[in-house]
Design a protein around this motif. Structure first.
Motif, PDB file in Angstrom:
ATOM      1  N   ARG A   1       9.354  -3.016  -8.309  1.00  0.00           N
ATOM      2  CA  ARG A   1       9.004  -4.632  -7.853  1.00  0.00           C
ATOM      3  C   ARG A   1       9.693  -5.120  -7.425  1.00  0.00           C
ATOM      4  O   ARG A   1       9.583  -6.277  -6.570  1.00  0.00           O
ATOM      5  CB  ARG A   1       8.601  -4.352  -9.213  1.00  0.00           C
ATOM      6  CG  ARG A   1       7.865  -6.179  -9.001  1.00  0.00           C
ATOM      7  CD  ARG A   1       8.374  -6.622 -10.868  1.00  0.00           C
ATOM      8  NE  ARG A   1       8.909  -6.598 -10.822  1.00  0.00           N
ATOM      9  CZ  ARG A   1       9.549  -8.005 -11.078  1.00  0.00           C
ATOM     10  NH1 ARG A   1       9.703  -8.742  -9.949  1.00  0.00           N
ATOM     11  NH2 ARG A   1      10.895  -8.123 -11.173  1.00  0.00           N
ATOM     12  N   GLU A   2      11.443  -5.243  -8.071  1.00  0.00           N
ATOM     13  CA  GLU A   2      12.356  -6.041  -7.285  1.00  0.00           C
ATOM     14  C   GLU A   2      12.695  -6.161  -5.827  1.00  0.00           C
ATOM     15  O   GLU A   2      12.783  -6.602  -5.003  1.00  0.00           O
ATOM     16  CB  GLU A   2      13.052  -5.897  -8.510  1.00  0.00           C
ATOM     17  CG  GLU A   2      13.400  -6.369  -9.893  1.00  0.00           C
ATOM     18  CD  GLU A   2      14.687  -6.483 -10.532  1.00  0.00           C
ATOM     19  OE1 GLU A   2      15.820  -6.074  -9.864  1.00  0.00           O
ATOM     20  OE2 GLU A   2      15.002  -6.947 -11.580  1.00  0.00           O
ATOM     21  N   GLU A   3      12.683  -4.671  -5.543  1.00  0.00           N
ATOM     22  CA  GLU A   3      12.942  -3.898  -3.962  1.00  0.00           C
ATOM     23  C   GLU A   3      12.625  -4.088  -3.137  1.00  0.00           C
ATOM     24  O   GLU A   3      12.231  -4.487  -2.548  1.00  0.00           O
ATOM     25  CB  GLU A   3      13.839  -2.600  -4.201  1.00  0.00           C
ATOM     26  CG  GLU A   3      14.580  -2.301  -4.937  1.00  0.00           C
ATOM     27  CD  GLU A   3      15.006  -0.581  -5.075  1.00  0.00           C
ATOM     28  OE1 GLU A   3      13.599  -0.010  -4.411  1.00  0.00           O
ATOM     29  OE2 GLU A   3      15.925  -0.274  -5.796  1.00  0.00           O
ATOM     30  N   THR A   4      10.284  -3.777  -3.624  1.00  0.00           N
ATOM     31  CA  THR A   4       9.102  -4.285  -3.432  1.00  0.00           C
ATOM     32  C   THR A   4       9.093  -5.262  -2.361  1.00  0.00           C
ATOM     33  O   THR A   4       7.950  -6.371  -2.371  1.00  0.00           O
ATOM     34  CB  THR A   4       9.041  -3.271  -2.551  1.00  0.00           C
ATOM     35  OG1 THR A   4       8.132  -3.348  -4.286  1.00  0.00           O
ATOM     36  CG2 THR A   4       9.350  -1.471  -3.065  1.00  0.00           C
ATOM     37  N   GLY A   5       9.455  -6.608  -3.638  1.00  0.00           N
ATOM     38  CA  GLY A   5       8.418  -7.816  -3.948  1.00  0.00           C
ATOM     39  C   GLY A   5       7.170  -8.453  -3.690  1.00  0.00           C
ATOM     40  O   GLY A   5       6.788  -9.536  -4.087  1.00  0.00           O
ATOM     41  N   SER A   6       6.970  -6.577  -5.117  1.00  0.00           N
ATOM     42  CA  SER A   6       5.462  -7.123  -5.502  1.00  0.00           C
ATOM     43  C   SER A   6       5.861  -7.878  -6.523  1.00  0.00           C
ATOM     44  O   SER A   6       6.876  -8.280  -7.492  1.00  0.00           O
ATOM     45  CB  SER A   6       5.056  -5.031  -5.909  1.00  0.00           C
ATOM     46  OG  SER A   6       5.533  -4.971  -5.469  1.00  0.00           O
ATOM     47  N   ASN A   7       4.235  -8.486  -7.676  1.00  0.00           N
ATOM     48  CA  ASN A   7       4.658  -9.354  -8.376  1.00  0.00           C
ATOM     49  C   ASN A   7       4.720  -8.958  -9.807  1.00  0.00           C
ATOM     50  O   ASN A   7       5.350  -8.414 -11.162  1.00  0.00           O
ATOM     51  CB  ASN A   7       3.117 -10.000  -8.902  1.00  0.00           C
ATOM     52  CG  ASN A   7       2.867 -10.863  -7.478  1.00  0.00           C
ATOM     53  OD1 ASN A   7       3.291 -11.220  -6.002  1.00  0.00           O
ATOM     54  ND2 ASN A   7       3.734 -11.899  -8.034  1.00  0.00           N
ATOM     55  N   VAL A   8       3.825  -7.025 -10.165  1.00  0.00           N
ATOM     56  CA  VAL A   8       4.060  -6.569 -11.579  1.00  0.00           C
ATOM     57  C   VAL A   8       3.389  -5.242 -10.770  1.00  0.00           C
ATOM     58  O   VAL A   8       2.332  -4.901  -9.341  1.00  0.00           O
ATOM     59  CB  VAL A   8       3.057  -6.460 -12.207  1.00  0.00           C
ATOM     60  CG1 VAL A   8       1.060  -7.542 -11.571  1.00  0.00           C
ATOM     61  CG2 VAL A   8       2.806  -5.781 -13.069  1.00  0.00           C
ATOM     62  N   ILE A   9       4.033  -3.774 -10.946  1.00  0.00           N
ATOM     63  CA  ILE A   9       3.808  -2.369 -10.971  1.00  0.00           C
ATOM     64  C   ILE A   9       2.816  -1.958 -12.285  1.00  0.00           C
ATOM     65  O   ILE A   9       3.494  -1.910 -13.372  1.00  0.00           O
ATOM     66  CB  ILE A   9       4.463  -2.187 -10.191  1.00  0.00           C
ATOM     67  CG1 ILE A   9       4.830  -2.693  -8.555  1.00  0.00           C
ATOM     68  CG2 ILE A   9       3.712  -0.515  -9.794  1.00  0.00           C
ATOM     69  CD1 ILE A   9       5.793  -1.625  -8.086  1.00  0.00           C
TER      70      ILE A   9
ATOM     71  N   ARG B   1       1.099  -1.092   0.003  1.00  0.00           N
ATOM     72  CA  ARG B   1       0.369  -0.372   0.011  1.00  0.00           C
ATOM     73  C   ARG B   1       1.013   0.750  -0.142  1.00  0.00           C
ATOM     74  O   ARG B   1       0.688   2.428  -0.451  1.00  0.00           O
ATOM     75  CB  ARG B   1      -0.826   0.450   0.915  1.00  0.00           C
ATOM     76  CG  ARG B   1      -1.563   0.825   1.267  1.00  0.00           C
ATOM     77  CD  ARG B   1      -2.413   0.703   2.753  1.00  0.00           C
ATOM     78  NE  ARG B   1      -3.941  -0.188   2.348  1.00  0.00           N
ATOM     79  CZ  ARG B   1      -3.422  -1.206   2.200  1.00  0.00           C
ATOM     80  NH1 ARG B   1      -2.903  -1.361   3.559  1.00  0.00           N
ATOM     81  NH2 ARG B   1      -5.039  -1.888   2.433  1.00  0.00           N
ATOM     82  N   ALA B   2       2.403   1.648   0.955  1.00  0.00           N
ATOM     83  CA  ALA B   2       3.085   1.955   0.966  1.00  0.00           C
ATOM     84  C   ALA B   2       3.692   2.784  -0.512  1.00  0.00           C
ATOM     85  O   ALA B   2       3.619   3.426  -0.913  1.00  0.00           O
ATOM     86  CB  ALA B   2       3.611   2.314   1.898  1.00  0.00           C
ATOM     87  N   VAL B   3       4.142   1.233  -1.168  1.00  0.00           N
ATOM     88  CA  VAL B   3       4.603   1.818  -2.239  1.00  0.00           C
ATOM     89  C   VAL B   3       3.635   2.304  -3.332  1.00  0.00           C
ATOM     90  O   VAL B   3       4.284   3.608  -4.596  1.00  0.00           O
ATOM     91  CB  VAL B   3       4.415   0.373  -3.807  1.00  0.00           C
ATOM     92  CG1 VAL B   3       5.420   0.218  -4.440  1.00  0.00           C
ATOM     93  CG2 VAL B   3       5.650  -0.774  -2.246  1.00  0.00           C
TER      94      VAL B   3
END
Length: 541
Positions: free
Chosen positions: A87-95, A52-54
């Motif tokens: 995405r790589e830094e936060t561990g998200s799947n896709v932004i 959510r912060a991202v």
């Protein structure tokens, strides 16, 4: 009647034991389940808060706003690269970034075959809700990947107007896999009772099952208002604890019954056992007395043998010393005869010159005094060396011990022209030893070195003293032919010698002396073209 009461009491005890143990175990399971559920909720809340912060940070990013407002492909390409890195830094799947029509103008997967760039997502609830309310949350299957995930969206506004929507998709495969490693079950459901996340992946998007014979703990998930986490664990351990308690109570009742039954037999056997014990005690006491007498005699015999062995060892050391003394004395005769001849000559000259040359007489008398002192030193060292060791260890000067040993072996070395080098012998350096035995070891090593140098063109013996915090190392080295490998292998073995007339006991006794002082005597491994080196390690006083 009495038997019926006893049977009813026994059954009641079993039931009570089962109930108490089951209740206590169930309470412990409840505490553990509550802690586990709270831990899983906190982990899920942390992941949601991060993503959510991202979305919130990107909604206020200048580069993102510039890509939405300007609409240039270069700006959109820069945003795609930034989203990929984030995405790589936060561990998200896709932004990805949507414009006000729901079309993706930038995405973290811009360089993949399944890129979202150019696709329209206006039909998605996370787009319409974010356009209307500013933020949105939707759990659904991906239209491209066909993988379930949570979509978090946040509006991008400029000047009070909505310019676009930032969407972050996150999947929970890692979190669900960690839940699956536990024997317990973890499920996250929405407000309609549909399972969104589960430790069993085949339950996803199915209604919550009826959880029977389970201990269930539920907790709302902060950050996802419609989500509830349910942690289920088996109550079998509580039932097992109750059964074990009941079994233990039954076993105790059986044991008590057996004890009561056996107590009668025990009373009947008590008198016979007491009488047998008295007889056994009397027999044992007689056996102990007989064995004590035998052990006392055996110990006295062993002490006598040990005393005799110690005396024989001391005699062997003294015999070795006297043998060495015989070799030393042959050379010392020359050391004493030469000063005596000089004294006689000087005395005769003094008598002849006492009236005509008083100065020469005084010089002759001075030389006589010095020669007498040298003879006194030689005889003092010889007398000290010949003394039998007392076994008393004290502080011994390393330099004095080396000087005495060098003087006792000087005559043969002088005849053969061997050069002696002494290094590091500090007059104040002291070791824990006995002077007589330390000198015996040094004389033995120096004599061995002198014998090895016979016939060498440039014979040299080097005595080196090195010191550390607790020990002193004295090495005696020669430049002779060195040790033969077969001799080096049995160097400290009794009666092993390379000398035609040797007994092979000198180094054995020297090693025993150093060991008796709590230290060690060793020889360096033989090397081609290098003489022998012996090292004794002594404790600093």
């Amino acid at each position: 009647m009495i038997r019926g009461v006893l049977a009813a009491t026994a059954v009641g005890v079993l039931a009570l034991a089962f109930y108490l143990a089951h209740a206590a175990a169930l309470s412990r399971l409840g505490e553990q389940a509550t802690a586990a559920a709270d831990s899983r909720v906190q982990a899920l809340e942390s992941v949601l808060a991060t993503q959510r912060a991202v979305a919130a940070i990107l909604s206020d990013d200048g580069m993102v706003k510039d890509a939405l407002l300007r609409g240039s492909s270069g700006a959109q390409q820069l945003v795609s690269r930034k989203l990929d890195q984030l995405r790589e830094e936060t561990g998200s799947n896709v932004i990805y970034l949507l414009d006000t029509e729901g079309v993706a103008i930038a995405a973290s997967n811009w360089d993949e075959p399944v890129s979202f760039v150019g696709s329209s997502y206006s039909f998605r609830r996370y787009f319409t809700d974010a356009m209307a309310n500013g933020t949105a949350l939707e759990f659904a299957l991906g239209t491209v990947s066909n993988r379930p995930g949570l979509y978090l969206s946040h509006e991008v506004s400029e000047g009070g107007a909505v310019a676009g929507i930032v969407v972050v998709k996150m999947e929970f495969d890692v979190l669900e896999a960690s839940w699956a490693r536990s024997p317990d079950q973890t499920r996250v459901s929405d407000d309609k009772g549909i399972i969104l996340l589960s430790s069993a992946s085949d339950e996803r998007f199915k209604p919550m099952p009826r959880l029977q014979d389970k201990l269930n703990m539920t907790s709302p998930v902060p950050g996802a208002p419609d989500w509830t986490l349910t942690f289920s664990t088996s109550t079998a351990p509580a039932r097992q604890a109750g059964a074990l308690a009941a079994g233990a109570a039954l076993g105790l009742q059986i044991i008590l019954g057996a004890l009561i039954w056996r107590s009668g037999r025990a009373r009947r056997r008590a008198e016979n056992a007491t009488l047998a014990a008295r007889r056994y005690t009397a027999d044992l006491q007689r056996a102990v007395e007989d064995r004590t007498r035998d052990l006392t005699a055996e110990m006295a015999e062993r002490r006598t043998a040990e005393t005799r062995l110690a005396r024989m060892q001391a005699d062997l050391v003294q015999a070795n010393k006297l043998a060495t003394l015989g070799q030393v004395t042959a050379g010392l005769a020359h050391e004493v005869n030469q000063p005596l001849a000089t004294i006689r000559l000087l005395a005769e000259n003094a008598l002849a010159l006492q009236k005509t040359a008083p100065i020469e007489v005084a010089e002759n008398l001075g030389k006589i005094v010095r020669m007498s002192e040298r003879i006194g030193q030689i005889t003092t060292h010889l007398r000290g060396f010949s003394r039998k060791a007392t076994g008393q260890v004290g502080s011994v000067s390393v330099k004095e011990a080396i000087d005495a040993s060098v003087m006792l072996t000087a005559s043969r070395r002088r005849v053969e022209g061997a050069r002696l080098v002494i290094e590091g012998a500090d007059p104040e350096l002291m070791v824990r030893a006995e002077a007589v035995r330390l000198e015996q070891v040094l004389v033995n090593l120096i004599q061995n070195a002198q014998e090895a140098l016979a016939g060498r063109p440039d014979p040299e013996i080097r005595i080196t003293v090195t010191v550390d915090a607790t020990h002193v190392m004295i090495s005696v080295a020669d430049n002779g032919p060195g040790l033969r490998p077969d001799i080096a292998a049995q160097l400290f073995t009794p009666f092993a010698t390379s000398k035609p007339d040797g007994l092979g006991l000198g180094l054995v006794i020297a090693q025993d002396i150093i060991r008796d002082l709590g230290n060690e005597l060793t020889a360096d491994p033989p090397l081609p073209g290098q003489g022998a080196t012996f090292r004794m390690r002594l404790t600093r006083a």
